[in-house]
Design an enzyme around this catalytic site. Structure first.
Site, PDB file in Angstrom:
ATOM      1  N   ASP A  85      74.771   7.503  28.026  1.00  0.00           N
ATOM      2  CA  ASP A  85      74.022   8.819  27.422  1.00  0.00           C
ATOM      3  C   ASP A  85      74.653   9.408  26.394  1.00  0.00           C
ATOM      4  O   ASP A  85      74.090  10.504  25.618  1.00  0.00           O
ATOM      5  CB  ASP A  85      73.955  10.024  28.680  1.00  0.00           C
ATOM      6  CG  ASP A  85      72.638   9.719  29.646  1.00  0.00           C
ATOM      7  OD1 ASP A  85      72.146   8.943  29.403  1.00  0.00           O
ATOM      8  OD2 ASP A  85      72.733  10.441  30.529  1.00  0.00           O
TER       9      ASP A  85
ATOM     10  N   ASP B 225      65.592   5.504  36.097  1.00  0.00           N
ATOM     11  CA  ASP B 225      66.705   6.185  36.177  1.00  0.00           C
ATOM     12  C   ASP B 225      67.515   5.945  37.415  1.00  0.00           C
ATOM     13  O   ASP B 225      66.592   5.873  38.582  1.00  0.00           O
ATOM     14  CB  ASP B 225      66.545   7.709  35.651  1.00  0.00           C
ATOM     15  CG  ASP B 225      67.648   8.098  34.675  1.00  0.00           C
ATOM     16  OD1 ASP B 225      68.891   7.565  35.099  1.00  0.00           O
ATOM     17  OD2 ASP B 225      67.902   9.018  33.962  1.00  0.00           O
TER      18      ASP B 225
HETATM   19  C1  GLA Z   1      69.787  10.780  32.596  1.00  0.00           C
HETATM   20  C2  GLA Z   1      69.495   9.565  31.541  1.00  0.00           C
HETATM   21  C3  GLA Z   1      69.046  10.527  30.399  1.00  0.00           C
HETATM   22  C4  GLA Z   1      67.884  11.241  30.609  1.00  0.00           C
HETATM   23  C5  GLA Z   1      68.063  12.112  31.754  1.00  0.00           C
HETATM   24  C6  GLA Z   1      66.846  12.825  32.076  1.00  0.00           C
HETATM   25  O1  GLA Z   1      70.719  11.275  32.287  1.00  0.00           O
HETATM   26  O2  GLA Z   1      70.544   8.905  31.346  1.00  0.00           O
HETATM   27  O3  GLA Z   1      68.784   9.549  29.330  1.00  0.00           O
HETATM   28  O4  GLA Z   1      66.689  10.365  30.825  1.00  0.00           O
HETATM   29  O5  GLA Z   1      68.629  11.483  32.798  1.00  0.00           O
HETATM   30  O6  GLA Z   1      66.835  13.671  33.212  1.00  0.00           O
END
Ligand code: GLA
Length: 756
Positions: free
Chosen positions: A531, A465
């Protein structure tokens, strides 16, 4: 007249006073003029023009020279691959930079030009050029891949004895005047890749990304095409910059008629100061031409799929824990989730954020990459073993480029945090800062942590990430801008880790789809498109992400019944039917699903497994339904023996019924059986009535030629909004399918052949 240059010209390395080169591949022709000792200019990038002799090519070059007009440069304006003022180019220059205020307008002269081919069928030209006065060398690599994709990049070397400050290096590809409409993309967290169209008018449309990651709003491609182009028609030319840091893509039209797409890295002040002998190498640019967006996109997909590092084993059904538990990790809950997942047929279980020391929410602990023993008293290795014992792979979430101000790492090494100066931190973003991977010790620390975790936990997958932009990202203590170096350090880190763990797969996530580009995809096997797991949003986000990437690289999950990001409620069929057109996964608490939902989910998983070989190798096509309320898209097998289509109602329409949907991409002369495919065959419309069902559906299917499917199509059932149907199209085997089709055509009521 002789027709020649049907095959790539044989390698040459002499500057023999003028050459016109013609590359042909995958239905595309690329003709460039490397006259005298100047940088090449593109004469044609577009449809393959068939074999052409030297003489015809020379005439073609002559035919493209514009007439002289009043008050213009005496020798005309020439657009080379690198636009130069020295050739009277008044638009955006290719190279910007200076040597203490001098040498800002170089004039490059070719020294060598080498043309050859690679074993993968790529035709390639390398041009070396030099400006002896400015003491700069330039190298341009220009390729046409076997799928017809233009690939190019530039490099500049400082041959002088003093520092040369490089501010930018852009390469340009011309497009013809009939490319009079622009399509590009914007977006934000939870709504990536929103298309926007506008006329291609005089001036410069620059799409800059200064986010230090590709960006949610970055345009994956900047496309120019003949007005009204869509998936199946209209000539289109698109440019992609394969770089995960700051970058620039632009479309420019001069009053003199020159029209171009250009791109390169966007350099921050002072970021590239070339010392004597130093070289800067720019990112690869990809140019794709097509008749219609599907054709343009197909060339990129073919190229991407041919890369040696493209994942070849079946894309495993993935369960990600984020929207199931968020930070609330408990071994018992997650074990139950893993067991339920295995029962459904999940093949990879990914433990998301919240597993490492002190991480209870998003306010702390990034950088402290040790398992939290309070949360996992028996350790994570035991949990990974449990997951693997259930027959699934184990995957882990990490965010290696980040550091929380509230972390042991930040307390121990404040000098590893990027910022504008030692005395002032960069603004916080999601309560975090950027870890400076250009700092050798920080790099070594992170590599060691990742390497150990992957080994100790037998992790075969990392969700990697990147949850903030790189703004004010400087290298301490002086704070020199360091996004360029940081981007290279990330690529290097990914490469090193994969060299140590060759079967490790990595997903590029950046708060969803904030880092999707062909640069990061040199090192990763999946992207997290957004997301937003709201299937309605995903219909659009996935559609446009797949303009660049084939479906198998685009992570798509079945989210919660009520979306956590929009509050919308969707049934399981709409959620799962949306996700199977990507790399399928689940991201919801399946322990809370009803038994009916679980049963359906199981069926969708089985369908995905049965069809993923087709979905992940075939050609992506779209039916161009004129009503934006409806989407028609599918994947057609390369041998055109079958296809899977989706008909999705995204909204209500002012017209009912929806009308015919065209199913393109099949063999025009072959006969196909078309039927709805369970579990994607549920028509939810008008309670208590059977209205909505098209007669051909009621009769169990219909038989049509590929031509009829592409041009007439089949009537779509009248669906409620936010519903979808799957259509399976299968060629009749043997004679009935291909030959004698008029004599042997089964009637419309002939039952469709069994497919599984
Ligand atoms: C980001 C990612 C999510 C999740 C969060 C965890 O927002 O895009 O899918 O993994 O971090 O903190």
């Amino acid at each position: 007249m002789e027709l020649a240059h049907d095959v790539p010209p044989s390698p040459t390395s002499v500057n023999d006073g003028g050459h016109i080169y013609y590359f042909r591949a995958g239905g595309v022709g690329l003709i460039f003029d490397a006259q005298a000792d100047l940088l090449p200019r593109i004469l044609h990038w577009g449809a393959d023009l068939g074999p052409l002799s030297d003489e015809l090519l020379r005439d073609l070059a002559l035919a493209t020279v514009p007439p002289f007009v009043s008050n213009s440069p005496d020798r005309g304006i020439v657009l080379g691959l690198l636009p130069e003022q020295a050739r009277s180019w008044p638009g955006t220059p290719g190279l910007t930079g200076h040597r203490d205020g001098r040498d800002w307008s170089p004039f490059f002269r070719q020294t060598t030009l080498e043309v050859n081919g690679t074993s993968e069928g790529t035709q390639r030209c390398v041009i070396q050029a030099r400006d002896a006065d400015a003491e700069l060398s330039l190298r341009i690599e220009l390729e046409l891949t076997d799928s017809g994709l233009v690939r190019l990049r530039g490099a500049v070397r400082n041959d002088g004895g003093t520092i040369y400050t490089l501010d930018g290096l852009l390469l340009a590809l011309p497009v013809p005047s009939r490319a009079d409409e622009i399509l590009d993309f914007t977006g934000r967290h939870l709504r990536e890749r929103s298309p926007q169209r506008q006329p291609f008018q005089p001036g410069t449309r620059a799409r800059d990304s200064r986010r230090g990651r590709t960006g949610h709003d970055a345009t994956l491609l900047l496309i120019a095409g003949s007005a009204g182009f869509n998936a199946g028609s209209g000539e289109v030319w698109g440019l992609h910059v394969a770089w995960s840091g700051n970058h620039r893509t632009l479309a420019e039209l001069l009053p003199s008629g020159e029209r171009l797409l250009a791109g390169g890295e966007l350099l921050l002040p002072g970021e590239i100061r070339l010392r004597p002998g130093d070289e800067y190498v720019g990112p690869w640019l990809y140019g794709s031409y097509g008749v219609g967006l599907d054709d343009l996109s197909g060339r990129i997909h073919r190229y991407v799929r041919n890369r040696p590092l493209h994942p070849r084993r079946p894309r495993p059904v993935t369960l990600n824990t984020w929207e199931a538990v968020y930070f609330d990790q408990s071994p018992s809950k997650l074990s139950a989730l893993a067991e339920a997942a295995a029962e459904l047929g999940v093949e990879r279980f990914v433990l998301d954020d919240g597993w490492f020391a002190g991480r209870k929410d998003d306010r702390s602990s990034l950088g402290d990459w040790y398992v939290d023993e309070n949360v996992w008293p028996d350790g994570l290795a035991a949990f990974s073993k449990h997951v693997r014992g259930l027959g699934m792979e184990f995957g882990l979430w990490v965010e290696p480029e980040m550091i929380s101000s509230d972390s042991d790492l930040a307390r121990a090494h404040p000098e590893w945090i990027m910022g504008p100066r030692a005395t002032r931190p960069a603004p916080e973003w999601r309560n975090q800062q950027v870890l400076d991977l250009t700092h050798p010790d920080a790099y070594v620390y992170i590599l060691e942590r990742l390497d150990s975790l992957v080994s100790e936990l037998s992790a075969s997958f990392l969700k990697w990430d990147h949850n903030r932009d790189l703004i004010e990202s400087g290298h301490q203590p002086a704070g020199e801008a360091a996004v360029h170096q940081q981007t290279l350090a990330v690529y290097s880190l990914l490469a090193k880790l994969r060299a140590r763990h060759p079967s490790l797969e990595i997903e590029s996530c950046a708060s969803g789809g904030g880092r999707i580009d062909l640069g990061i995809l040199e090192h990763t096997q999946r992207v997290w498109a957004s997301d937003s797991n709201d299937a309605l949003e995903r219909q659009t986000i996935n559609r446009w992400t797949k303009l660049l990437l084939p479906p198998e690289l685009v992570g798509a999950h079945v989210g919660p019944r009520q979306s956590h990001t929009t509050g919308r409620i969707h049934d399981i069929n709409f959620r799962a039917g949306t996700a199977i057109f990507g790399h399928f996964g689940i991201e919801t608490d399946i322990l809370e699903a009803t038994s009916e939902e679980r049963l359906l989910l199981q069926k969708w998983i089985a369908l995905y497994k049965e069809r993923r070989a087709l979905l992940h190798s075939g050609r992506v096509v779209h039916g161009d339904h004129l009503d934006p309320a409806y989407q028609v898209y599918g994947v057609v097998a390369h041998d055109q023996s079958e296809a899977l289509f989706c008909f999705a109602a995204l909204a209500t329409s002012i017209c009912a019924p929806p009308g015919p949907v065209r199913l393109p991409g099949l063999d025009p002369r072959a006969l196909y059986a078309v039927r709805l495919l369970p579990p994607g065959d549920v028509i939810r419309a008008g309670k208590g009535t059977t209205h909505g069902h098209a007669p051909w559906v009621k009769q169990g299917g219909v038989t049509l030629t590929g031509d009829a499917l592409a041009h007439v199509g089949v009537q779509a059932p009248d669906l409620f909004p936010e519903q979808l149907l799957l259509l399976h199209v299968e060629r009749y085997p043997g004679k009935a399918g291909r030959d004698n089709m008029v004599d042997t055509a089964p009637t419309a009521t002939t039952p469709a052949p069994k497919t599984s």
